[in-house]
Design a protein around this motif. Structure first.
Motif, short mmCIF file in Angstrom:
data_model
loop_
_atom_site.label_atom_id
_atom_site.label_comp_id
_atom_site.label_asym_id
_atom_site.label_seq_id
_atom_site.Cartn_x
_atom_site.Cartn_y
_atom_site.Cartn_z
N VAL A 1 -33.60 26.53 -5.22
CA VAL A 1 -32.39 27.01 -4.56
C VAL A 1 -32.27 26.41 -3.17
CG1 VAL A 1 -31.23 29.06 -3.67
CG2 VAL A 1 -32.33 29.14 -5.91
N LEU A 2 -33.39 26.31 -2.45
CA LEU A 2 -33.35 25.71 -1.12
C LEU A 2 -32.95 24.25 -1.19
CD1 LEU A 2 -36.52 27.28 0.53
CD2 LEU A 2 -34.14 27.85 0.96
N ASN A 3 -33.42 23.55 -2.22
CA ASN A 3 -33.03 22.14 -2.37
C ASN A 3 -31.55 22.02 -2.67
OD1 ASN A 3 -35.68 21.31 -1.96
ND2 ASN A 3 -36.18 21.36 -4.12
N ILE A 4 -31.03 22.94 -3.49
CA ILE A 4 -29.60 22.91 -3.80
C ILE A 4 -28.78 23.21 -2.54
CG2 ILE A 4 -27.76 24.05 -5.10
CD1 ILE A 4 -29.78 24.44 -7.36
N LEU A 5 -29.22 24.21 -1.76
CA LEU A 5 -28.53 24.52 -0.52
C LEU A 5 -28.58 23.34 0.45
CD1 LEU A 5 -29.70 28.20 0.09
CD2 LEU A 5 -27.47 27.43 -0.73
N GLN A 6 -29.69 22.60 0.43
CA GLN A 6 -29.81 21.45 1.31
C GLN A 6 -28.84 20.35 0.92
OE1 GLN A 6 -33.69 19.73 1.29
NE2 GLN A 6 -33.29 18.35 2.98
N GLN A 7 -28.56 20.22 -0.38
CA GLN A 7 -27.66 19.17 -0.86
C GLN A 7 -26.19 19.53 -0.69
OE1 GLN A 7 -28.81 18.43 -4.90
NE2 GLN A 7 -30.85 17.66 -4.36
N GLN A 8 -25.90 20.82 -0.46
CA GLN A 8 -24.50 21.21 -0.29
C GLN A 8 -23.97 20.67 1.03
OE1 GLN A 8 -24.22 25.44 -0.63
NE2 GLN A 8 -24.32 25.43 -2.86
N PRO A 9 -22.78 20.08 1.03
CA PRO A 9 -22.22 19.53 2.27
C PRO A 9 -21.74 20.63 3.21
CG PRO A 9 -20.64 19.30 0.48
CD PRO A 9 -21.91 19.83 -0.14
N THR A 10 -21.77 20.35 4.49
CA THR A 10 -21.26 21.28 5.48
C THR A 10 -19.73 21.20 5.52
OG1 THR A 10 -21.47 19.61 7.22
CG2 THR A 10 -23.38 21.03 6.83
N TRP A 11 -19.12 22.07 6.36
CA TRP A 11 -17.66 22.06 6.46
C TRP A 11 -17.16 20.75 7.05
CZ3 TRP A 11 -14.46 24.98 3.98
CH2 TRP A 11 -14.85 26.26 3.56
N ILE A 12 -17.91 20.20 7.98
CA ILE A 12 -17.48 18.92 8.56
C ILE A 12 -17.56 17.81 7.51
CG2 ILE A 12 -18.06 17.18 10.30
CD1 ILE A 12 -19.00 19.44 12.09
N GLU A 13 -18.62 17.82 6.70
CA GLU A 13 -18.75 16.82 5.64
C GLU A 13 -17.66 16.98 4.59
OE1 GLU A 13 -23.62 16.28 5.88
OE2 GLU A 13 -22.69 17.43 4.26
N ARG A 14 -17.33 18.22 4.27
CA ARG A 14 -16.22 18.45 3.32
C ARG A 14 -14.90 17.96 3.89
NH1 ARG A 14 -17.57 21.60 -1.00
NH2 ARG A 14 -19.46 22.86 -0.84
N TRP A 15 -14.71 18.20 5.17
CA TRP A 15 -13.47 17.74 5.82
C TRP A 15 -13.41 16.21 5.80
CZ3 TRP A 15 -12.92 16.40 11.47
CH2 TRP A 15 -11.60 16.11 11.79
N GLN A 16 -14.55 15.55 6.00
CA GLN A 16 -14.58 14.09 5.96
C GLN A 16 -14.33 13.56 4.56
OE1 GLN A 16 -18.37 13.11 7.63
NE2 GLN A 16 -17.72 13.49 9.75
N GLN A 17 -14.67 14.33 3.52
CA GLN A 17 -14.40 13.90 2.16
C GLN A 17 -12.91 13.81 1.85
OE1 GLN A 17 -16.53 16.62 -0.36
NE2 GLN A 17 -18.54 15.78 0.13
N GLY A 18 -12.10 14.52 2.63
CA GLY A 18 -10.66 14.48 2.42
C GLY A 18 -10.01 13.19 2.85
N GLY A 19 -10.74 12.33 3.55
CA GLY A 19 -10.20 11.05 3.96
C GLY A 19 -9.17 11.18 5.08
N VAL A 20 -8.27 10.23 5.12
CA VAL A 20 -7.26 10.19 6.20
C VAL A 20 -6.33 11.39 6.10
CG1 VAL A 20 -5.39 8.84 7.21
CG2 VAL A 20 -7.41 7.68 6.29
N VAL A 21 -5.93 11.74 4.87
CA VAL A 21 -5.01 12.88 4.71
C VAL A 21 -5.68 14.16 5.18
CG1 VAL A 21 -3.67 14.20 3.04
CG2 VAL A 21 -3.86 11.72 2.79
N GLY A 22 -6.96 14.32 4.87
CA GLY A 22 -7.68 15.51 5.33
C GLY A 22 -7.76 15.59 6.84
N MET A 23 -7.96 14.46 7.49
CA MET A 23 -8.00 14.46 8.96
C MET A 23 -6.65 14.81 9.55
SD MET A 23 -10.40 11.13 9.72
CE MET A 23 -12.09 11.07 9.11
N ILE A 24 -5.56 14.31 8.92
CA ILE A 24 -4.22 14.64 9.41
C ILE A 24 -3.95 16.14 9.26
CG2 ILE A 24 -1.76 14.28 9.03
CD1 ILE A 24 -2.43 11.40 8.22
N ILE A 25 -4.36 16.69 8.12
CA ILE A 25 -4.15 18.13 7.90
C ILE A 25 -4.94 18.93 8.93
CG2 ILE A 25 -4.56 20.01 6.29
CD1 ILE A 25 -4.05 18.06 4.02
N GLY A 26 -6.17 18.50 9.19
CA GLY A 26 -6.98 19.19 10.18
C GLY A 26 -6.34 19.13 11.57
N ALA A 27 -5.81 17.97 11.92
CA ALA A 27 -5.16 17.84 13.23
C ALA A 27 -3.93 18.72 13.31
CB ALA A 27 -4.79 16.37 13.48
#
Length: 482
Positions: free
Chosen positions: A276-302
């Motif tokens: 479970v700890l290894n799975i939690l370690q592999q889960q992305p943080t909110w910043i990493e999830r936001w970066q997965q959205g690409g340019v559109v995700g950054m625009i939405i965040g802004a």
């Protein structure tokens, strides 16, 4: 006739032999003459021609003597080398004979030992009987136990036991009594250690990659912890500090457990032995999830951040204006310029001498002048709340386009290749909703507060007009009665 015939045949043979010897002598003289001629020619080429035949003859004799001396030396050297070669040949033949004799002996010994080995194997098989199957089961058990112990956290404390079990599982010989006892001992130690809490020293790799020997604590076969957090066990490798630790409350509980002096203290453990700890370690943080959205995700965040700043700022400003309006309501005779109601009351006091219709127009103008100030940025917040989901939908479409392009290029064999496009499609939708929902609440709060303030202004203006109408009506009535 026979005797005469024999005499004739013997005479003919002697004549033939004599003629043969004569021919040989003639050939020798001819060869000597040729050699002398060649010698004379060479002598004539290299030296000056002798003046007399006697001197020429003397030179030929000297050269013959020199040539005979050289030939004798060559013959002596050849005879000497011939003797040495004969000696070496004899030594080589003797060595060959000796080697052949030793080879025959070794071959005989090899054959005898091969027969002895076959006999011993047959005897071992007969004597072992069913023990051969038993020892095969022992090797299989050692292999299974080795695989299990490699994944166990207890191996971090006893790393040497893997080598012992590997030698037992890979050996071709029958296991000894000591090896069987060692296998039983490892099984028993694994069961006993799984219920113990033990502290020991072990090398630990930190997040930056530095390896240091630290004091760690093993909680049964579940977790290995230190004062810096939870550790990860890698089979046949050093312990590693998790790059992503659990929540702060969990770490506080862990530090409290390590420093506790009582026998009972709370501790959060992973019953899956670190999975479970290894799975939690592999889960992305909110910043990493936001970066997965690409340019559109950054625009939405802004857009979301801008809308939240505008909405919260405007809400705080309206709350400040509402507080000043309440203070103004408590003092209606003293208008203040720091709130819209005070400014409307100031207009009423300035234009109070006018008739009722003119006063109403002045108050309406003052209220209309305050309404845009109270409704400022409401349209922008509402626009951002509506644009955010649309941007999320745009990111969903672009993410699916990327996914289909990946399928076209690489097929559907590896789902990881499609994960980036699908992640972008879903994350942008989530980001659009996350940005739109609070913006809608902020717009509602801002709109309701501004409308409440406008209602207060309208209500106070209507009250002032009613009061002025009553005053005017009373004055008219008094004049008529007079």
């Amino acid at each position: 006739m026979s005797a005469r015939y024999k005499m004739l045949s013997a005479h003919s043979k002697r004549q033939s032999k004599g003629s043969g010897r004569g021919k040989k002598k003639t050939m020798k003289y001819f060869i000597l003459v040729l050699i002398a001629g060649f010698g004379c020619t060479a002598l004539a080429a290299n030296q000056q021609v002798s003046e007399t035949p006697q001197q020429l003859l003397q030179q030929i004799l000297q050269q013959q003597q020199q040539q005979q001396t050289i030939n004798k030396q060559r013959e002596a050297r050849f005879l000497k080398e011939k003797a040495q070669q004969a000696k070496l040949l004899a030594e080589a033949k003797a060595a060959l004979a000796k080697a052949q004799t030793e080879n025959e002996k070794l071959q005989q010994t090899f054959d005898e030992q091969a027969e002895t080995l076959i006999t011993l194997k047959r005897t071992l098989k007969q004597r072992s009987g069913h023990l051969g199957e038993l020892f095969g089961q022992v090797r299989q058990l050692a292999n299974d136990v080795q695989t299990t112990l490699q994944q166990s956290l207890i191996t971090a404390q006893y790393p040497e036991r893997i080598a012992q079990l590997r030698s037992l599982s890979e050996t071709k010989q029958l296991p000894t009594t000591q090896e069987l006892r060692q296998l039983w001992y490892e099984l028993q130690r694994e069961m006993t250690a799984s219920g113990e809490i033990v502290s020991f020293s072990a090398p630990v790799i930190r997040t930056g990659g530095q390896s240091e020997t630290e004091q760690v604590t093993r909680v049964g076969s579940f977790n290995v912890v230190t004062n810096q957090g939870y550790l990860r066990y890698v089979p046949e490798g050093p312990l590693q500090l998790l790059a992503s630790q659990p929540s702060a409350s969990t770490l506080d509980r862990l530090n409290g457990w390590l420093q506790a002096k009582t026998t009972v203290a709370p501790l959060t453990i992973d019953p899956t032995q670190g999975d479970v700890l290894n799975i939690l370690q592999q889960q992305p943080t909110w910043i990493e999830r936001w970066q997965q959205g690409g340019v559109v995700g950054m625009i939405i965040g802004a857009l979301g951040v801008i809308g939240m700043l505008l909405g919260i700022g405007r809400l705080l400003q309206l709350m400040f204006i509402q507080r000043n309006v309440k203070q103004q309501l408590s003092q209606p005779k003293v208008p203040q310029q720091n709130n819209p109601l005070g400014r409307v009351l100031a207009v009423y006091q300035q234009q109070q001498a006018r008739n009722l219709e003119q006063l109403e127009l002045c108050l309406d103008e003052a209220i209309m002048h305050e309404v845009p100030k109270l409704e400022r940025w409401q349209g922008t917040v509402k626009l951002l709340a509506g644009v955010a989901p649309l941007m999320g939908l745009l990111g969903t479409v672009t993410g699916m386009i990327v996914t289909f392009q990946t399928i076209t290029l690489f097929g559907t064999g590896d789902p990881k290749l499609m994960a980036a496009g699908i992640s972008q499609a879903l994350i942008t939708t989530v980001l659009g909703l996350i940005a739109a929902i609070p913006l809608l609440f902020l717009h509602t709060a801002i709109s309701s507060r501004s409308k409440a303030l406008i209602q207060v202004l309208d209500k106070q203006a209507a009250g002032l007009l009613a009061q002025q109408f009553i005053q005017d009506h009373s004055a008219t009535t008094t004049q008529r009665e007079a």
